[in-house]
Design a protein around this motif. Structure first.
Motif, PDB file in Angstrom:
ATOM      1  N   GLN A 112       0.831  -1.209   0.000  1.00  0.00           N
ATOM      2  CA  GLN A 112       0.000   0.000   0.000  1.00  0.00           C
ATOM      3  C   GLN A 112       0.864   1.256   0.000  1.00  0.00           C
ATOM      4  O   GLN A 112       0.558   2.230  -0.673  1.00  0.00           O
ATOM      5  CB  GLN A 112      -0.925   0.006   1.210  1.00  0.00           C
TER       6      GLN A 112
ATOM      7  N   SER B 170       0.733   4.084  -2.851  1.00  0.00           N
ATOM      8  CA  SER B 170       0.328   5.462  -2.559  1.00  0.00           C
ATOM      9  C   SER B 170       1.446   6.459  -2.846  1.00  0.00           C
ATOM     10  O   SER B 170       1.174   7.622  -3.095  1.00  0.00           O
ATOM     11  CB  SER B 170      -0.203   5.596  -1.134  1.00  0.00           C
TER      12      SER B 170
ATOM     13  N   TYR C  46      -8.831   2.842  -4.520  1.00  0.00           N
ATOM     14  CA  TYR C  46      -7.774   3.425  -5.359  1.00  0.00           C
ATOM     15  C   TYR C  46      -8.392   4.323  -6.438  1.00  0.00           C
ATOM     16  O   TYR C  46      -8.362   3.994  -7.624  1.00  0.00           O
ATOM     17  CB  TYR C  46      -6.933   2.314  -6.003  1.00  0.00           C
TER      18      TYR C  46
END
Ligand code: URA
Length: 213
Positions: A125, A129, A169
């Motif tokens: 993650q 990101s 997302y």
């Protein structure tokens, strides 16, 4: 006590101010959230490729070659992946970033267990990101299972070659492809794989997405 140790190691990695530092901290961390994997591994495999890419590929977990070299997809499946991507003009080292659901090699190349994937998920993650890709290509059923848990009842056959939006997302398009190791096991699937990969090229052209930012 052990829990605190895990958390402080992970926090140090997850608060890294840049991708390079994240990678360095992860690789040097001796992360031992998955005791079995930590004991057997030679390297924590963070990635391969270019973190300035708009296109991220996600596989399953490192295999033997990846574990020894510390780089994702450098074995036979990786060589095939390189060829597949080259067929649409993309160089896996320069134009793409390749990640895995799990960063350490599972014994005998078995699929990662749910708790192993869950332990490693914050690292993936973090990578997504910070890299902020425009397209994420999921390679195979393991990546699909962990990135698209809402669709766990659907098989690969029903979804492969398709593009998806995922609620967590926003602004990222997900494409599901066969894992290259599956193509090595069943080469009859090659033409289908190539059609799906051409779909990626078409999507990039249509949306004016360049490989690099
Ligand atoms: N298979 C994967 O899923 N990942 C790798 O890095 C290598 C083989």
């Amino acid at each position: 006590m052990q829990f605190d140790l895990f958390e402080s190691t992970a926090n140090q990695i997850l608060t890294a101010p840049s991708y390079d530092l994240f990678k360095q901290r992860l690789k040097e961390s001796n992360c031992s959230k998955c005791v079995l994997l930590a004991e057997a591994r030679h390297n924590i495999v963070a990635d391969r490729g270019n973190p300035n890419s708009n296109i991220v590929l996600i596989g399953e977990a490192p295999g033997e070659n990846e574990d020894l070299q510390g780089l994702a997809f450098v074995g036979r499946a990786g060589q095939l992946l390189d060829k597949i991507m080259a067929s649409i003009g993309l160089d896996t080292n320069k134009d793409l970033l390749i990640l895995n659901v799990v960063k350490c090699r599972p014994p005998d190349n078995r699929a990662p267990k749910p708790d192993e994937a869950a332990h490693c998920f914050p690292y993936l993650q973090w990578q997504l990101s910070h890299v902020k890709p425009k397209v994420v290509v999921l390679l195979g059923a393991t990546a699909a299972k962990h990135l698209m848990p809402d669709q766990k009842d659907k098989g690969m056959k029903e979804r492969v070659g398709q593009f998806f939006d995922l609620p967590h997302y926003p602004g990222v398009k997900f494409l599901l492809l066969y894992h290259p190791a599956y193509i090595l096991r069943d080469p009859r699937k090659k033409p289908e794989m190539w059609e799906h990969v051409k779909g990626l090229k078409r999507y990039m052209e249509q949306e004016h997405i360049t490989a690099l930012k």
